[in-house]
Design an enzyme around this catalytic site. Sequence first.
Site, short mmCIF file in Angstrom:
data_model
loop_
_atom_site.label_atom_id
_atom_site.label_comp_id
_atom_site.label_asym_id
_atom_site.label_seq_id
_atom_site.Cartn_x
_atom_site.Cartn_y
_atom_site.Cartn_z
CE LYS A 1 -64.26 31.20 -40.91
NZ LYS A 1 -65.23 31.27 -39.85
CE1 TYR B 1 -66.52 46.99 -36.52
CE2 TYR B 1 -65.47 47.21 -38.67
CZ TYR B 1 -65.46 46.73 -37.37
OH TYR B 1 -64.41 45.98 -36.92
N GLY C 1 -59.97 39.20 -33.18
CA GLY C 1 -58.62 39.35 -32.65
C GLY C 1 -57.77 38.14 -33.00
NE ARG D 1 -57.59 32.47 -21.05
CZ ARG D 1 -57.40 31.45 -20.23
NH1 ARG D 1 -56.47 31.51 -19.31
NH2 ARG D 1 -58.15 30.36 -20.32
NE ARG E 1 -62.76 25.91 -19.53
CZ ARG E 1 -62.03 26.75 -20.24
NH1 ARG E 1 -61.32 27.70 -19.62
NH2 ARG E 1 -61.99 26.67 -21.56
CG HIS F 1 -60.67 34.37 -18.94
ND1 HIS F 1 -61.07 33.12 -18.56
CD2 HIS F 1 -60.49 34.32 -20.29
CE1 HIS F 1 -61.15 32.34 -19.64
NE2 HIS F 1 -60.79 33.06 -20.69
#
Length: 319
Positions: free
Chosen positions: A46, A71, A85, A94, A157, A181
Amino acid sequence: MKCHSKNDPNKIAIIGAGGVGATTAYALMVQGIASEIPLIDINKEKAEGEAMDLNHGASFVKPVEVYAGDYSDCVGANIIIITAGANQKPGETRLDLVKKNTAIFKEIIPQITKYNQDAILLVVTNPVDILTYVTLKLSGFPKERVIGSGTVLDSSRFRSLISRNCGVAASNVHGYVIGEHGDSEVPVWSLANIAGTNLDNYCPICDKTCQSNNREEIANKVKNAAYEIIQRKGATFYAVALAVARIVRAIIRDENAILTVSSLMEGQYGIKDTCLSLPTIVNSTGIGKVLDLPLNSKEENKFVESANTLKETAKKLNL
């Protein structure tokens, strides 16, 4: 220009080549912010595909090397952006992601620090505040060099919705969303202003007729924006990538820009030992200074409630 390390200032590593990671690479590339971008993902194929796609536009942008890496390619990176994640699913908060992504970060962070001890770590994965705290603890890095994307997007926003409501350009609206958040975030209406004039004074001279419940409606739209987008298209990535690029630009160019990034609280409004967003001076050292601005009592109380929500979650995870 200040410099916090001997790393290449324009090498930006991205961990996670999903929607947010790949779009962040695109934003950095289009804006000419980075000269080298390794994409690191557990799905190497990917990452290779994303790198190929991005490189095919090389003739349209400033010189930049984008490639699928591992890495070890974190060596020399000035900033390492973590987007890897589990994704937020429709109906999932969240904070629901916290256990899954904390486990993932326990694998990721030691791999990063194995190869780079001097970079600034920029956490984007949700729940970003808790994962910023997790990253701080796992990495052992100084607090200045562990940053969460925080409420930078929420603040954008907020400004966008106020600008539409008031009929002015978003760039002329100044306003912040602070705290988590997420669902307990706090829009700071008391400090929001247009043309240097707070909204209480601006609204009477505006030729628009606003309803009394507009502020609550705007706050709810800001808070629920991600849920609505996820319900419609499955994920959010364009605006958050632009928010991340804005943070990176502030670091690389040593701007001393004021952004609502997430970082370790050290007594602001009585809060310690948790990561939250407040207006913060961001420069080449990472966190320059967290600003303790004069909130009204209602906003301060909500900020403290937001902190307590995160602390309770962190406590359950034994963080």
